[in-house]
Write a protein that holds these residues in place. Structure first.
Motif, mmCIF file in Angstrom:
data_model
loop_
_atom_site.group_PDB
_atom_site.id
_atom_site.type_symbol
_atom_site.label_atom_id
_atom_site.label_comp_id
_atom_site.label_asym_id
_atom_site.label_seq_id
_atom_site.Cartn_x
_atom_site.Cartn_y
_atom_site.Cartn_z
ATOM 1 N N UNK A 95 -7.427 16.844 11.658
ATOM 2 C CA UNK A 95 -6.403 15.835 11.363
ATOM 3 C C UNK A 95 -6.693 15.004 10.119
ATOM 4 N N UNK A 96 -7.898 15.078 9.577
ATOM 5 C CA UNK A 96 -8.312 14.135 8.544
ATOM 6 C C UNK A 96 -7.511 14.271 7.259
ATOM 7 N N UNK A 97 -7.220 15.489 6.836
ATOM 8 C CA UNK A 97 -6.464 15.677 5.604
ATOM 9 C C UNK A 97 -5.106 14.995 5.680
ATOM 10 N N UNK A 98 -4.397 15.193 6.786
ATOM 11 C CA UNK A 98 -3.080 14.565 6.936
ATOM 12 C C UNK A 98 -3.199 13.048 6.920
ATOM 13 N N UNK A 99 -4.253 12.514 7.537
ATOM 14 C CA UNK A 99 -4.459 11.066 7.568
ATOM 15 C C UNK A 99 -4.645 10.511 6.164
ATOM 16 N N UNK A 100 -5.592 11.068 5.421
ATOM 17 C CA UNK A 100 -5.898 10.549 4.089
ATOM 18 C C UNK A 100 -4.709 10.721 3.148
ATOM 19 N N UNK A 101 -4.061 11.866 3.207
ATOM 20 C CA UNK A 101 -2.935 12.103 2.307
ATOM 21 C C UNK A 101 -1.754 11.187 2.608
ATOM 22 N N UNK A 102 -1.607 10.774 3.864
ATOM 23 C CA UNK A 102 -0.536 9.825 4.184
ATOM 24 C C UNK A 102 -0.801 8.466 3.545
ATOM 25 N N UNK A 103 -2.068 8.141 3.338
ATOM 26 C CA UNK A 103 -2.419 6.877 2.690
ATOM 27 C C UNK A 103 -2.268 6.998 1.175
ATOM 28 N N UNK A 104 -2.727 8.113 0.622
ATOM 29 C CA UNK A 104 -2.603 8.313 -0.823
ATOM 30 C C UNK A 104 -1.141 8.402 -1.254
ATOM 31 N N UNK A 105 -0.263 8.785 -0.329
ATOM 32 C CA UNK A 105 1.164 8.924 -0.644
ATOM 33 C C UNK A 105 1.932 7.615 -0.496
ATOM 34 N N UNK A 106 1.272 6.516 -0.196
ATOM 35 C CA UNK A 106 1.958 5.242 -0.014
ATOM 36 C C UNK A 106 2.703 4.823 -1.278
ATOM 37 N N UNK A 107 3.876 4.265 -1.091
ATOM 38 C CA UNK A 107 4.663 3.805 -2.234
ATOM 39 C C UNK A 107 3.995 2.608 -2.916
ATOM 40 N N UNK A 108 3.216 1.853 -2.187
ATOM 41 C CA UNK A 108 2.451 0.745 -2.773
ATOM 42 C C UNK A 108 1.130 1.322 -3.267
ATOM 43 N N UNK A 109 0.843 1.178 -4.550
ATOM 44 C CA UNK A 109 -0.267 1.893 -5.168
ATOM 45 C C UNK A 109 -1.551 1.081 -5.281
ATOM 46 N N UNK A 110 -1.459 -0.247 -5.126
ATOM 47 C CA UNK A 110 -2.665 -1.071 -5.329
ATOM 48 C C UNK A 110 -3.473 -1.123 -4.031
ATOM 49 N N UNK A 111 -4.092 0.014 -3.720
ATOM 50 C CA UNK A 111 -4.841 0.154 -2.475
ATOM 51 C C UNK A 111 -6.251 0.658 -2.769
ATOM 52 N N UNK A 112 -7.135 0.403 -1.842
ATOM 53 C CA UNK A 112 -8.482 0.973 -1.878
ATOM 54 C C UNK A 112 -8.792 1.525 -0.486
ATOM 55 N N UNK A 113 -9.181 2.782 -0.457
ATOM 56 C CA UNK A 113 -9.413 3.474 0.804
ATOM 57 C C UNK A 113 -10.909 3.588 1.048
ATOM 58 N N UNK A 114 -11.358 3.036 2.164
ATOM 59 C CA UNK A 114 -12.776 3.050 2.503
ATOM 60 C C UNK A 114 -12.982 4.012 3.671
ATOM 61 N N UNK A 115 -13.567 5.167 3.376
ATOM 62 C CA UNK A 115 -13.832 6.178 4.383
ATOM 63 C C UNK A 115 -15.268 6.015 4.887
ATOM 64 N N UNK A 116 -15.425 5.836 6.183
ATOM 65 C CA UNK A 116 -16.752 5.700 6.777
ATOM 66 C C UNK A 116 -17.017 6.934 7.640
#
Length: 321
Positions: free
Chosen positions: A17-38
């Motif tokens: 499921x991880x690919x779908x999870x991360x790609x759903x975040x990278x596809x956000x219309x709001x671009x000023x994000x930082x993704x912290x993967x632990x």
């Protein structure tokens, strides 16, 4: 100035499921994000999958030995706080088998910007199955409704009131309050949820959603409780029970006593069941304070050893409470 939204994603053996999870975040219309993967000590290909996304400058991957969900989230909180330069920035938790609707972060940050006094913004949830099929449709929320966290808790029916991935938190609020997850336990959302809501002077709602995946391997699925050791189950539920009992000593929380008692009734049976399996976990006297919150069957099993042994046989090792 655009608010920065930090999205903390703990990862443990979710290669499917991880690919779908991360790609759903990278596809956000709001671009000023930082993704912290632990990556919390995954033994499957989750770490390899996560590494592929570090080419995006918005993605940070932290690999650590397995320490549990609470520790992974706390690590993410500290990283976000160290990186942020604005008290108004937002922190979001996302489980690594869930996905976000593409405008979720956009809608959330607009909600925070409209009212700077908001500390927590609660979004919607759609429940999906393992293959992504819709199980429960989201409910529309009243976006005009603004209230304190205590007012929200007072109005909760039942005891299912909080899940940390159900919205966003102002980073400055978490920093000032010092609220963190209790590590080394399961069912960690209860304490974090009660602490954040009762300390937040303003919360609000927004109509966008996360798709929560209901699957057998997820921590919240009842069938997985048998995978945890008796000691972990006992410790986790005793921590929750002792915390809830302590809240009943605070007169200023009397308005939410009914909710606290409902939560106690949902938690209190597990320590008894664990103790029946292994009486070395605690002194029998230590459990008596929870007697008012358990069923007559649990009380009978506690006081009459023969019934306790029969109960364990009937439930085939105690998977049912």
């Amino acid at each position: 100035m655009n608010l920065c939204v930090y999205i903390v994603i703990p990862i443990y053996n979710v290669e499917k499921y991880l690919q779908a999870c991360i790609e759903s975040v990278l596809a956000q219309t709001y671009r000023h994000i930082k993704i912290i993967l632990i990556n919390d000590g995954s033994t499957d290909q989750s770490g390899v999958i996560a590494q592929r996304y570090t080419k995006d400058p918005r993605v940070l991957l932290v690999n650590q030995e397995n320490k549990g969900l609470s520790c992974a989230r706390n690590v993410g909180i500290e990283i976000a706080m160290s990186d942020s330069t604005n008290q108004e920035d937002i922190l979001v938790f996302l489980d690594s088998d869930d996905v976000m609707h593409k405008s979720y972060i956009q809608t959330m940050q607009e909600t925070f910007k409209r009212d700077p006094s908001v500390k927590i913004a609660i979004g919607g949830v759609q429940v999906i199955d393992e293959e992504g099929g819709l199980l429960i449709e989201r409910e529309e929320k009243d976006e005009a409704l603004k209230l304190s966290g205590m007012e929200y808790l007072k109005g909760v029916k039942g005891n299912y009131f909080a899940f940390s991935w159900g919205g966003g938190y102002k980073l400055g609020f978490l920093k000032e309050s010092g609220i963190r997850f209790v590590e080394g336990m399961i069912n960690e959302d209860l304490i974090f949820g009660l602490e954040t809501f009762r300390m937040a002077d303003r919360i609000c709602f927004f109509n966008d959603w996360v798709c929560y995946r209901l699957r057998e391997g997820s921590i919240s699925c009842a069938k997985t409780f048998s995978k945890h050791s008796n000691q972990v189950l006992f410790r986790s539920y005793m921590i929750n029970c002792n915390y809830l009992l302590s809240l009943l000593q605070k007169k200023e929380l009397s308005a939410i006593y009914p909710l606290i008692r409902r939560c106690l009734r949902s938690c209190a049976s597990m320590p008894f069941l664990c103790w029946i399996k292994d009486s070395s976990l605690c002194h029998k006297q230590d459990l008596k304070k929870l007697i008012p919150y358990v069923s007559y069957k649990v009380r009978a099993a506690f006081y009459i050893p023969y019934l306790a042994r029969a109960w364990i046989r009937i439930t085939k090792g105690g998977d049912k409470v």
